[in-house]
Design a protein around this motif. Structure first.
Motif, PDB file in Angstrom:
ATOM      1  N   LYS A  30       0.832  -1.208   0.000  1.00  0.00           N
ATOM      2  CA  LYS A  30       0.000   0.000   0.000  1.00  0.00           C
ATOM      3  C   LYS A  30       0.869   1.260   0.000  1.00  0.00           C
ATOM      4  O   LYS A  30       0.598   2.234  -0.706  1.00  0.00           O
ATOM      5  CB  LYS A  30      -0.926   0.008   1.220  1.00  0.00           C
ATOM      6  N   GLU A  31       1.917   1.246   0.811  1.00  0.00           N
ATOM      7  CA  GLU A  31       2.776   2.425   0.918  1.00  0.00           C
ATOM      8  C   GLU A  31       3.461   2.768  -0.401  1.00  0.00           C
ATOM      9  O   GLU A  31       3.769   3.938  -0.663  1.00  0.00           O
ATOM     10  CB  GLU A  31       3.829   2.200   2.004  1.00  0.00           C
ATOM     11  N   ALA A  32       3.677   1.760  -1.253  1.00  0.00           N
ATOM     12  CA  ALA A  32       4.329   2.001  -2.540  1.00  0.00           C
ATOM     13  C   ALA A  32       3.498   2.901  -3.445  1.00  0.00           C
ATOM     14  O   ALA A  32       4.021   3.462  -4.416  1.00  0.00           O
ATOM     15  CB  ALA A  32       4.606   0.666  -3.234  1.00  0.00           C
ATOM     16  N   MET A  33       2.221   3.060  -3.136  1.00  0.00           N
ATOM     17  CA  MET A  33       1.338   3.887  -3.969  1.00  0.00           C
ATOM     18  C   MET A  33       1.233   5.321  -3.472  1.00  0.00           C
ATOM     19  O   MET A  33       0.461   6.110  -4.032  1.00  0.00           O
ATOM     20  CB  MET A  33      -0.062   3.261  -4.008  1.00  0.00           C
ATOM     21  N   MET A  34       1.996   5.697  -2.456  1.00  0.00           N
ATOM     22  CA  MET A  34       1.818   6.997  -1.824  1.00  0.00           C
ATOM     23  C   MET A  34       2.594   8.137  -2.485  1.00  0.00           C
ATOM     24  O   MET A  34       2.604   9.248  -1.996  1.00  0.00           O
ATOM     25  CB  MET A  34       2.190   6.905  -0.339  1.00  0.00           C
ATOM     26  N   LYS A  35       3.254   7.852  -3.631  1.00  0.00           N
ATOM     27  CA  LYS A  35       3.919   8.897  -4.397  1.00  0.00           C
ATOM     28  C   LYS A  35       3.316   8.922  -5.801  1.00  0.00           C
ATOM     29  O   LYS A  35       2.768   7.930  -6.276  1.00  0.00           O
ATOM     30  CB  LYS A  35       5.426   8.633  -4.481  1.00  0.00           C
ATOM     31  N   ASP A  36       3.457  10.050  -6.472  1.00  0.00           N
ATOM     32  CA  ASP A  36       2.960  10.197  -7.836  1.00  0.00           C
ATOM     33  C   ASP A  36       4.111   9.992  -8.826  1.00  0.00           C
ATOM     34  O   ASP A  36       5.251  10.390  -8.554  1.00  0.00           O
ATOM     35  CB  ASP A  36       2.338  11.577  -8.030  1.00  0.00           C
ATOM     36  N   TRP A  37       3.778   9.379  -9.968  1.00  0.00           N
ATOM     37  CA  TRP A  37       4.813   9.008 -10.928  1.00  0.00           C
ATOM     38  C   TRP A  37       4.387   9.412 -12.339  1.00  0.00           C
ATOM     39  O   TRP A  37       3.210   9.351 -12.690  1.00  0.00           O
ATOM     40  CB  TRP A  37       5.047   7.493 -10.893  1.00  0.00           C
ATOM     41  N   CYS A  38       5.367   9.759 -13.147  1.00  0.00           N
ATOM     42  CA  CYS A  38       5.121  10.134 -14.534  1.00  0.00           C
ATOM     43  C   CYS A  38       5.238   8.911 -15.435  1.00  0.00           C
ATOM     44  O   CYS A  38       6.157   8.101 -15.284  1.00  0.00           O
ATOM     45  CB  CYS A  38       6.137  11.196 -14.965  1.00  0.00           C
ATOM     46  N   THR A  39       4.337   8.794 -16.408  1.00  0.00           N
ATOM     47  CA  THR A  39       4.367   7.628 -17.306  1.00  0.00           C
ATOM     48  C   THR A  39       5.509   7.715 -18.325  1.00  0.00           C
ATOM     49  O   THR A  39       5.887   6.690 -18.914  1.00  0.00           O
ATOM     50  CB  THR A  39       3.037   7.495 -18.075  1.00  0.00           C
ATOM     51  N   TYR A  44      10.743   5.178 -14.455  1.00  0.00           N
ATOM     52  CA  TYR A  44       9.498   4.393 -14.390  1.00  0.00           C
ATOM     53  C   TYR A  44       9.474   3.314 -15.464  1.00  0.00           C
ATOM     54  O   TYR A  44       9.119   2.155 -15.197  1.00  0.00           O
ATOM     55  CB  TYR A  44       8.291   5.314 -14.543  1.00  0.00           C
ATOM     56  N   ASN A  45       9.873   3.657 -16.686  1.00  0.00           N
ATOM     57  CA  ASN A  45       9.866   2.663 -17.755  1.00  0.00           C
ATOM     58  C   ASN A  45      10.867   1.537 -17.496  1.00  0.00           C
ATOM     59  O   ASN A  45      10.620   0.376 -17.840  1.00  0.00           O
ATOM     60  CB  ASN A  45      10.157   3.333 -19.102  1.00  0.00           C
ATOM     61  N   GLN A  46      11.980   1.878 -16.851  1.00  0.00           N
ATOM     62  CA  GLN A  46      12.945   0.838 -16.474  1.00  0.00           C
ATOM     63  C   GLN A  46      12.339  -0.109 -15.436  1.00  0.00           C
ATOM     64  O   GLN A  46      12.596  -1.320 -15.453  1.00  0.00           O
ATOM     65  CB  GLN A  46      14.226   1.479 -15.937  1.00  0.00           C
ATOM     66  N   LEU A  47      11.523   0.463 -14.559  1.00  0.00           N
ATOM     67  CA  LEU A  47      10.826  -0.371 -13.582  1.00  0.00           C
ATOM     68  C   LEU A  47       9.869  -1.338 -14.279  1.00  0.00           C
ATOM     69  O   LEU A  47       9.793  -2.522 -13.924  1.00  0.00           O
ATOM     70  CB  LEU A  47      10.054   0.512 -12.596  1.00  0.00           C
ATOM     71  N   SER A 249       9.702  -0.348 -22.749  1.00  0.00           N
ATOM     72  CA  SER A 249       8.561  -0.794 -21.947  1.00  0.00           C
ATOM     73  C   SER A 249       7.531   0.298 -21.689  1.00  0.00           C
ATOM     74  O   SER A 249       6.760   0.230 -20.732  1.00  0.00           O
ATOM     75  CB  SER A 249       9.010  -1.417 -20.614  1.00  0.00           C
ATOM     76  N   LYS A 250       7.471   1.293 -22.564  1.00  0.00           N
ATOM     77  CA  LYS A 250       6.418   2.293 -22.450  1.00  0.00           C
ATOM     78  C   LYS A 250       5.084   1.696 -22.879  1.00  0.00           C
ATOM     79  O   LYS A 250       5.001   0.940 -23.840  1.00  0.00           O
ATOM     80  CB  LYS A 250       6.745   3.509 -23.320  1.00  0.00           C
ATOM     81  N   TRP A 251       4.029   2.035 -22.152  1.00  0.00           N
ATOM     82  CA  TRP A 251       2.680   1.614 -22.499  1.00  0.00           C
ATOM     83  C   TRP A 251       2.147   2.504 -23.628  1.00  0.00           C
ATOM     84  O   TRP A 251       2.509   3.682 -23.731  1.00  0.00           O
ATOM     85  CB  TRP A 251       1.741   1.724 -21.303  1.00  0.00           C
ATOM     86  N   ARG A 252       1.229   1.983 -24.437  1.00  0.00           N
ATOM     87  CA  ARG A 252       0.674   2.816 -25.511  1.00  0.00           C
ATOM     88  C   ARG A 252      -0.154   3.967 -24.955  1.00  0.00           C
ATOM     89  O   ARG A 252      -0.107   5.081 -25.464  1.00  0.00           O
ATOM     90  CB  ARG A 252      -0.218   1.966 -26.442  1.00  0.00           C
ATOM     91  N   TYR A 253      -0.959   3.675 -23.949  1.00  0.00           N
ATOM     92  CA  TYR A 253      -1.833   4.689 -23.370  1.00  0.00           C
ATOM     93  C   TYR A 253      -1.535   4.787 -21.876  1.00  0.00           C
ATOM     94  O   TYR A 253      -0.783   3.992 -21.330  1.00  0.00           O
ATOM     95  CB  TYR A 253      -3.308   4.336 -23.627  1.00  0.00           C
ATOM     96  N   THR A 254      -2.149   5.734 -21.192  1.00  0.00           N
ATOM     97  CA  THR A 254      -1.826   6.016 -19.789  1.00  0.00           C
ATOM     98  C   THR A 254      -1.827   4.742 -18.946  1.00  0.00           C
ATOM     99  O   THR A 254      -2.804   4.000 -18.913  1.00  0.00           O
ATOM    100  CB  THR A 254      -2.831   7.013 -19.200  1.00  0.00           C
ATOM    101  N   SER A 255      -0.729   4.512 -18.267  1.00  0.00           N
ATOM    102  CA  SER A 255      -0.595   3.306 -17.450  1.00  0.00           C
ATOM    103  C   SER A 255      -0.955   3.595 -15.998  1.00  0.00           C
ATOM    104  O   SER A 255      -0.856   4.746 -15.546  1.00  0.00           O
ATOM    105  CB  SER A 255       0.829   2.762 -17.540  1.00  0.00           C
ATOM    106  N   PRO A 256      -1.351   2.567 -15.246  1.00  0.00           N
ATOM    107  CA  PRO A 256      -1.698   2.751 -13.829  1.00  0.00           C
ATOM    108  C   PRO A 256      -0.432   2.811 -12.978  1.00  0.00           C
ATOM    109  O   PRO A 256      -0.045   1.834 -12.337  1.00  0.00           O
ATOM    110  CB  PRO A 256      -2.552   1.519 -13.527  1.00  0.00           C
ATOM    111  N   THR A 257       0.216   3.968 -12.961  1.00  0.00           N
ATOM    112  CA  THR A 257       1.551   4.089 -12.371  1.00  0.00           C
ATOM    113  C   THR A 257       1.610   3.656 -10.912  1.00  0.00           C
ATOM    114  O   THR A 257       2.549   2.978 -10.491  1.00  0.00           O
ATOM    115  CB  THR A 257       2.047   5.547 -12.499  1.00  0.00           C
ATOM    116  N   HIS A 258       0.624   4.038 -10.127  1.00  0.00           N
ATOM    117  CA  HIS A 258       0.641   3.701  -8.706  1.00  0.00           C
ATOM    118  C   HIS A 258       0.514   2.188  -8.500  1.00  0.00           C
ATOM    119  O   HIS A 258       1.179   1.604  -7.640  1.00  0.00           O
ATOM    120  CB  HIS A 258      -0.491   4.425  -7.971  1.00  0.00           C
TER     121      HIS A 258
END
Length: 380
Positions: A30-39, A44-47, A249-258
């Motif tokens: 749950k705590e991993a979702m407490m920051k905002d991330w850019c797609t 992020y793409n490396q992740l 590993s970029k998604w075509r459309y907005t990914s659920p970053t959190h």
């Protein structure tokens, strides 16, 4: 000073989710979702790349180089539809689907809506898929090019005989699609040994992440043949894969970053637990405690133990006047949420044994159930 959001995070879960997903997750997930991330961010793409690689290693083990992982926005059903709609050619393909529950029926419905030629091979919901029946269907119809099954059919909790079915499919040299939504990560398998071409699962099942995306582990040579097959723009599995392969590993459309960050943490926790074998052992222990305790309390499991998965267990209503709604409400007040039945042939309810729960939690559940059911008996 702590924010309102921090206070919410520190609040304990009001109940344990004993369902086949969404399920109870760890505080750290749950705590991993407490920051905002850019797609678009490279980090992020490396992740995402790392997640894809780890999924392939979990699924294909020694033959990881022959497989790839594609992440797809939405619930697990979105990934099932993306796979069926992309794996099947627009001309000349025929899909056989083995059905022994609601999720096999859902695959049939998907194929019908997409206009795909489909042959349902139906079995009783309370029985496993019979590989000999699949063999006969393939022998009788040479037009079948693809076979799809649900590995763990959570309608009942049955674990279909994947190894035996895979051997049949291999002999006939057709494409094999496996909905492993509720088993991957919680039941050991090697998809290369099994000859699986497309394996489908979801972020909020046995990996113990949160809902938001599904994923497909596909044989590279199988997905590479699927260009132009898709019946949908957003659910084009080939195009999603092609973009991820070409664009770090970029998604075509907005990914659920959190959700992706939470899933990364969940994968780390799976490894720390000891991998799939250790998780399967815990789930199996959970399921055993539930079953033995429920039987001692006067409930009967729907399935014989040799067919039962460690994922979720269906129990018959103990009497004609049993009220699941009242039973559910009483258990929720005590901190447990169960799952209603989905069986069409007889009334049942289900108890999941996956997620961040352990045998001690199951023992507490059984103790509460015995107390509640005893009071129900006296009232009735």
């Amino acid at each position: 000073m702590k924010s309102h959001n921090d206070a919410l995070l520190l609040t304990e879960n009001p109940y344990l989710l004993l369902t086949p997903g969404p399920l109870t997750t760890t505080r750290t997930v749950k705590e991993a979702m407490m920051k905002d991330w850019c797609t678009w961010d490279d980090q992020y793409n490396q992740l995402v790349s790392s997640i894809r690689e780890r999924l392939v290693k979990l699924a294909a083990q020694a033959a990881a180089e022959d497989y790839t992982a594609i992440l797809m926005q939405g619930s697990g059903t979105f990934s099932v539809e993306a796979t069926i709609g992309t794996a099947m050619p627009k001309q000349g393909g025929k899909l056989a689907i083995a059905v022994n529950g609601a999720y096999g029926e859902r695959m049939v419905q998907i194929a019908d809506v997409l206009g795909i030629s489909v042959t349902p091979i139906r079995f009783d919901e309370r029985s496993p898929i019979n590989p000999e029946v699949i063999e006969k269907a393939l022998q009788d119809d040479s037009q079948i090019t693809h076979v799809a099954i649900v590995h763990c059919e959570t309608t009942t909790g049955i674990l279909n005989p994947l190894n035996e079915i895979a051997q049949v499919v291999k002999r006939h040299n057709v494409t094999f699609i496996v909905d492993a939504m509720s088993s991957f990560g919680g039941v050991a398998m090697d998809i290369d040994e099994l000859g699986i071409d497309f394996l489908i699962s979801s972020s909020n099942k046995c990996i113990q992440g949160v809902p938001g995306f599904g994923f497909v582990v596909a044989r590279r040579d199988a997905i590479a043949k699927c260009k132009g097959h898709a019946r949908s723009l957003s659910l084009d599995l080939y195009d999603q894969w092609d973009m991820m392969e070409r664009s770090n590993s970029k998604w075509r459309y907005t990914s659920p970053t959190h959700v992706v960050r939470a899933f990364d943490q969940a994968l780390k926790e799976l490894e720390l637990e000891g991998g799939i074998a250790a998780r399967e052992a815990r789930y199996s222990s959970n399921q055993q405690v539930i079953t033995e305790g429920m039987e001692a309390a006067g409930f009967s499991a729907l399935l014989p133990r040799e067919w039962q998965s460690p994922i979720i267990t269906a129990f018959r209503y103990p009497s004609a006047n049993f009220s699941f709604e009242s039973f559910y409400g009483s258990l929720k007040k005590e901190g447990f949420v169960l799952y209603p039945g989905k069986l069409t042939s007889e009334p049942t309810f289900r108890i999941g044994s996956i997620g961040d729960v352990n045998p001690a939690d199951m023992e507490r559940l059984v103790h509460v159930i015995k107390s509640i059911y005893s009071s129900f008996d006296k009232e009735q």
